[in-house]
Design an enzyme around this catalytic site. Structure first.
Site, PDB file in Angstrom:
ATOM      1  N   CYS A  12      36.687  44.630  37.311  1.00  0.00           N
ATOM      2  CA  CYS A  12      36.237  45.720  38.179  1.00  0.00           C
ATOM      3  C   CYS A  12      36.543  47.090  37.571  1.00  0.00           C
ATOM      4  CB  CYS A  12      36.867  45.608  39.567  1.00  0.00           C
ATOM      5  SG  CYS A  12      38.667  45.671  39.567  1.00  0.00           S
ATOM      6  N   GLY A  26      49.200  42.336  37.212  1.00  0.00           N
ATOM      7  CA  GLY A  26      49.275  41.004  36.622  1.00  0.00           C
ATOM      8  C   GLY A  26      47.966  40.289  36.414  1.00  0.00           C
ATOM      9  N   GLN A  27      46.929  40.654  37.196  1.00  0.00           N
ATOM     10  CA  GLN A  27      45.677  39.901  37.126  1.00  0.00           C
ATOM     11  C   GLN A  27      44.987  40.001  35.774  1.00  0.00           C
ATOM     12  OE1 GLN A  27      43.772  41.243  40.964  1.00  0.00           O
ATOM     13  NE2 GLN A  27      43.047  39.148  40.912  1.00  0.00           N
ATOM     14  N   GLY A  64      38.718  35.022  47.200  1.00  0.00           N
ATOM     15  CA  GLY A  64      39.220  34.785  45.850  1.00  0.00           C
ATOM     16  C   GLY A  64      40.639  35.295  45.674  1.00  0.00           C
ATOM     17  N   LYS A  65      41.043  35.489  44.413  1.00  0.00           N
ATOM     18  CA  LYS A  65      42.420  35.901  44.118  1.00  0.00           C
ATOM     19  C   LYS A  65      42.745  37.262  44.713  1.00  0.00           C
ATOM     20  CE  LYS A  65      42.917  33.280  39.805  1.00  0.00           C
ATOM     21  NZ  LYS A  65      43.109  33.367  38.327  1.00  0.00           N
TER      22      LYS A  65
END
Length: 428
Positions: A50, A115-116, A191-192
């Site tokens: 994103c 962290g993603q 989602g996550k």
């Protein structure tokens, strides 16, 4: 080392531009195939999140390779290259290595240390392998970058606290409202990022949360991770009902077109009631014309920058510690890359010695005669191979480990002369 990266991020381009260049996972294979078909591109892979779209390549000619990747991006965005170019950044060779490792460590993220991105770098590596975009240089680079990201998170505290787009979105909301526990909240997506939204909303005292998702099973899986909380689950077909009943809506889906726009909202919501929409997706899930509705306040990922800035100062010291780790990993990659020039000489030397071994084996076996057992032949074969491997092992280890470029090249020239090797490589 003709490694390049061409791309754009939250630092160089607005969300309006970034969404035009977002490449969904389903389109990565086609994009890699197209880029690899360009005459000056040898290896290629793509990070698309994103907040960034970055294309990493190995080019036979750097200038031409950068031009081909830049034109690909312009064609994708349907923007003239001269208009797109101010939004792009280009990094070459060592700078490209360092950038990827910083990305993997979360040092280039909107939320410092998030962290993603490490999982997204791993995904990029996996897709690059799957779709045959990676060769030796990029494969090694991404493995090194993943290692750097892991080290930064394990050896510093940069990953602690609120370090994701989702957490920043919840922090933003928390600064805008006084009574979050009283709010009816809907999250579109499961989602996550949606999972992280739930986690941070619950930590702020939210109690009335609904999940809207195309897959009921996936929505249930998300809810099951928070057994102490109660949720309402809506199918995608009832999305507008859930939105109409809400005070606050987060959107976090992979849709390539807006799922909420002005006509749809005006048809379903009560225009006398305030509604806050927080869109953390790119491409955006909420159309720009929604801002024209007086009772609706819309925020997107670019609006998170003020929240993030408040947390940045606390992380700067941790980031300095991380930079040292990054430099170690960059140096490690460069040493490996430089050692590649030893490969032709080593391969040629091994082939020559192996050829001698085979010739001498044949002579010895012919003298022993046909009655010499097969088992004995296998023993002699193993013996001679072992002798060759042991003789060559130490010189090869020392040659690869030699960090001084000129000293290593002197050794290579000496080997080529002493063993009369024709590698096709010249070391001046």
């Amino acid at each position: 080392m003709n490694i390049v990266v061409v791309g754009l991020s939250h630092k160089t381009a607005s969300v309006e531009v970034r969404e035009k260049l977002s490449i969904p996972e389903a389109e990565i294979e086609e994009a890699i195939a197209l880029l690899k078909s360009y005459p000056h591109i040898q290896e290629i892979t793509i990070i698309s999140t994103c907040n960034r779209l970055e294309i990493y390549g190995v080019a036979t000619d750097i200038e031409q390779g950068v031009r081909e990747i830049s034109q690909f991006l312009a064609d994708k965005a349907k923007i003239a290259l001269r208009d797109l170019r101010p939004n792009l950044f280009t990094l070459l060779r060592e700078d490209a290595l360092r950038h990827l490792m910083r990305v993997s460590a979360g040092l280039e993220s909107l939320v410092l240390g998030e962290g993603q991105i490490l999982a997204q770098v791993k995904k990029t590596h996996k897709l690059g392998q799957k779709y045959k975009g990676l060769g030796r240089l990029l494969d090694r680079l991404f493995k090194q970058a993943i290692s750097a990201g892991k080290r930064v998170r394990s050896e510093t505290s940069i990953g602690t606290g609120a370090v994701s787009i989702s957490s920043a979105a919840v922090e933003l909301v928390h600064t805008k409202v006084d009574n979050l526990p009283d709010y009816n909240i809907t999250i579109i997506g499961a989602g996550k990022m949606a999972c992280l939204l739930v986690k941070h909303l619950l930590s702020k005292g939210a109690t009335k949360i609904s999940i809207v998702n195309r897959s009921h099973r996936r929505a249930q899986e998300l809810c099951s991770k928070f057994a102490h909380a109660e949720f309402n689950i809506y199918p995608l077909g009832e999305m507008m009902q859930a939105v109409a009943d809400s005070d606050l809506v987060f959107t976090s889906t992979g849709a390539t077109q807006p799922i909420l726009d002005r006509p749809k909202l005006e048809e379903h919501i009560t225009l006398e009631r305030d509604l806050m929409l927080v869109d953390i997706s790119v491409p955006r899930n909420v159309a720009a014309n929604v801002n024209e509705i007086g009772c609706v306040n819309v925020y997107n990922v670019d609006d998170l920058k003020a929240v993030v800035a408040a947390n940045q100062e606390n992380r700067r010291q941790m980031a300095q510690e991380a930079e040292g780790i990054i430099e170690q990993e960059v140096e490690s990659y460069i040493l490996w890359w430089r050692s590649l020039e030893t490969v032709p000489t080593i391969s040629c030397l091994r082939s020559k010695v192996e050829s001698i071994r085979e010739q001498e084996m044949e002579k010895a076996l012919s003298r022993l005669g046909s009655e010499f057992g097969e088992k004995h032949q296998e023993v002699i074969e193993a013996l001679t191979r072992g002798i060759v491997n042991k003789i060559l092992h130490e010189p090869m280890v020392q040659l690869k480990a030699q960090q001084d470029i000129e000293a290593r090249r002197h050794c290579l020239r000496s080997l080529q002369m002493l063993f009369d090797l024709d590698t096709g490589e010249q070391y001046s």
